[in-house]
Write an enzyme that holds these catalytic residues in place. Structure first.
Site, PDB file in Angstrom:
ATOM      1  CD  GLU A 259      43.807  27.742  33.015  1.00 34.20           C
ATOM      2  OE1 GLU A 259      44.865  27.092  32.900  1.00 34.20           O
ATOM      3  OE2 GLU A 259      42.682  27.209  33.093  1.00 34.20           O
ATOM      4  CD  GLU A 379      39.907  27.127  30.116  1.00 33.87           C
ATOM      5  OE1 GLU A 379      40.225  26.171  30.864  1.00 33.87           O
ATOM      6  OE2 GLU A 379      40.715  27.704  29.374  1.00 33.87           O
TER       7      GLU A 379
END
Length: 648
Positions: A259, A379
């Site tokens: 991320e 994810e």
């Protein structure tokens, strides 16, 4: 089964092939190719990953201690010229598994090995479906148990595989285990532990992905203002990691970092450029480390691992520019934010939520996959699940997971479920919400039917009437409606007109019995395929709230829910402006600003509600929205450290 390796520039390669296998026994052939200088006398060493044992051998002498095996040359094959190959074989025994060795070394030199090299597309497809071992090795504390999960065991990985997962993403946060600069040496024991877990997973024929995880927001995000230090630390970490894991075969992939995010930047263009710089440096370091890393699959994220076009397009350009066939793109998806977090009135899985998923996956497919670049959804889940899975109503979350699995499959996106311990119980090895997992697993191969709701409310003070519910058939056919194992009778207990299921008043009356508050019956709709859909027949009356006093740190409203369930809460001042956190919406965030406690019959206003933008001595009207459709007003005033709540 065979385990054949690609060549390296120097060293050795090993081809390991099981040429016969039967219950408890097997025969294996081994071919050792010398890729370096001439060898006169050799020892080939490996470790059994599944507890196998060797027996009689030919063209080599084999010794074994525990799981450590050494094969030594015999007189006629002691010499191996450069590029020459020697072969030997043996008989062996096995019990629960016969997994190929993960690593070989020739006279102490690690050999290239580890299975057939698949194309990036083939490899990514073989990883479907995947599971995240979250909140464990990615803990920012001193130990993998720091965030409440138990220590990883081989039994956990056995059970994860038994659920049908083909791959495991192992997020790793390294910051608490790094020495000071300029070397930033990774703590040897911690690195050994990560390698141990990776080895366990690979030994179970699981594909594995490791990364640099929460370091992203601990120190990497400072790159705009500390560019050289962050890049240097990142580079030195990946030099160490590439070297430590080069012995592992192609079922292990590296993800550059998790991320990507930055603070103190000049804007999005700089952040996109910095992410690209880190991805490029990661790619260069791993490739230059050679051996298995020369062709290892590498995973590159978009900025924020976002599916937005402004972040996807730059990564497409970078991957195409690197001209490396062994690259994979990764993005994350937690859905449409108001629904995912249950804020701003986002209580239902509606057309907006579904369109958000559709648009995201269409964009990923068109940008990457259609151009030959595979994608891993590293994810996925719902943001409210970070607290507990009850932040989203059961039926609404089932529809979300059914669709996300189905649509990712149609777009050839490999999915990896985010699980920080809230889904699969790592002690009992059971799903905490078996119905949810049933929908997730079904979505890997087929579609399941759902419905507009899973709740059928009947108001206790009123006569029971028929209820019509829209089914989402999703290509299935309705086959029947059941109360437990008892089939209800069509045209008497229910009718079906296309996708409109109507429960008759007489059936609901019978099923409601004495009409105690709460769930009186659970009906199951069955379909031609997929997971059945449950309907809860619920008797309710309008909830009753009572006056209360407290503090901003602890304020609880006595609540007689009377069978109803809380969906959301509005907060407004008397002039109509919005009160509390998220001041741009009247609807506050479930379980962050407020939460029901059905056991103790309380509704809690959390400290977060009072400390974020709540004015002193101004009355706030709270409107509680319940799933039955009931609405109840309540009035709260904060005055310094005191809070007063009244019903009028």
């Amino acid at each position: 089964m065979a385990d054949e390796a690609a060549a390296a520039e120097a060293g050795c390669k090993v081809g390991y092939t099981v040429t016969g296998q039967w219950q408890g026994g097997f025969k294996a052939d081994v071919a050792v190719t010398n890729l370096g200088a001439a060898v006169d006398g050799w020892k080939l060493s490996w470790e059994w990953p599944s507890g196998q044992q060797t027996g009689n051998a030919w063209n080599a002498k084999i010794t074994e201690s525990d799981d450590q095996v050494t094969a030594t040359n015999v007189a006629q094959n002691a010499k191996i010229a450069p590029q020459a190959t020697v072969k030997f074989g043996f008989m062996g025994t096995w019990d629960h598994a016969n997994t190929a060795p993960l690593s070989f070394s020739l006279n102490g030199v690690t050999c290239v090995h580890g299975g057939k090299q698949l194309t990036a597309m083939e490899h990514t497809a073989a990883m479907q479906p995947g599971w995240n071992l979250g909140n464990t090795l990615d803990s920012t504390g001193p130990d993998e148990t720091s965030w409440g999960n138990p220590r990883i065991t081989e039994a956990l990985l056995d059970n994860v595989k038994a659920q049908g997962f083909k791959s495991v993403r192992i997020p790793v946060t390294w910051s608490a285990h790094l020495g000071q600069g300029p070397d930033y040496t990774i703590e040897a024991d911690y690195l050994a532990r990560v390698k141990e877990v990776v080895r366990w997973a690979l030994a179970r024929d699981l594909y594995v992905m490791i990364n640099i995880h929460h370091d992203s927001w601990q120190w990497m995000w400072k790159m705009p203002t500390e560019h050289d230090r962050v890049l240097d630390q990142f580079d030195k970490m990946w030099v160490q990691l590439a070297g430590a894991f080069t012995e592992f075969g192609p079922k292990l992939t590296f993800e550059s970092w998790n991320e990507p995010q930055f603070t103190g930047s000049t804007g999005k263009p700089q952040e996109i450029a910095l992410n690209a710089e880190l991805n490029a440096s990661f790619h260069d370091i791993v490739r230059r480390s050679g051996g298995n890393n020369a062709t290892r699959l590498l995973v590159l994220p978009t900025l924020h691992t976002s599916t937005d076009k402004e972040y996807v397009d730059p990564l497409v350009e970078q991957i195409r520019g690197l001209n490396d066939p062994n690259l994979i793109a990764t993005v994350h998806s937690y859905g449409y934010w108001p629904f995912s977090a249950n804020v701003a009135g986002g209580t239902r899985y509606d057309a907006t939520v579904e369109q958000h998923l559709t648009d995201s996956f269409d964009r990923v497919y068109d940008s990457f996959i259609a151009r030959g670049i595979p994608v891993i959804l590293g994810e996925y889940g719902l943001l409210g699940f970070d607290r507990h899975t009850g932040t989203i109503e059961q039926g609404e979350k089932l529809k979300f997971f059914e669709y996300i699995g189905y649509y990712a499959r149609t777009k050839k996106i490999t999915t990896m479920l985010w699980d920080n311990g809230q889904h699969f119980d790592r002690n009992a090895f059971q799903w905490k919400d078996p119905e949810l997992f049933a929908h997730i697993k079904s979505s890997w191969t087929i579609r399941s039917a759902t419905a507009y709701t899973d709740q059928v409310f009947t108001a206790k003070p009123s006569p029971i009437t028929a209820r019509t519910i829209k089914l989402n058939l999703n290509g299935t056919s309705f086959t029947g409606l059941y109360n437990g194992n008892i089939a209800l009778t069509r045209d008497r207990d229910y009718t079906l007109n296309g996708d409109q299921l109507t429960l008759t008043a007489s059936a609901l009356t019978r099923l409601s019995g004495s009409r105690n508050y709460g769930t009186n019956a659970v009906l199951t709709a069955r379909f031609s395929q997929g997971v059945p859909w449950r309907f809860y027949v619920i008797t309710y009356d309008t909830p009753v709230l009572s006056n209360a006093t407290g503090t901003p740190e602890k304020f609880e409203i006595p609540t007689n829910f009377r069978g109803d369930q809380l969906a959301t809460m509005e907060a407004k001042y008397d002039d109509g402006t919005f009160a509390g956190p998220h001041e741009w919406t009247a609807f506050k965030e479930y379980d962050v600003a407020f939460a029901p406690n059905y056991t103790d019959r309380l509704t809690t206003l959390k400290a977060e509600f009072f400390k974020k933008n709540l004015k002193d001595d101004q009355r706030v009207t709270l409107t509680f929205h319940f799933w039955s459709g009931a609405k109840v007003n309540y009035y709260v005033t904060k005055s310094g450290s005191a809070v007063t709540g009244t019903t009028a």
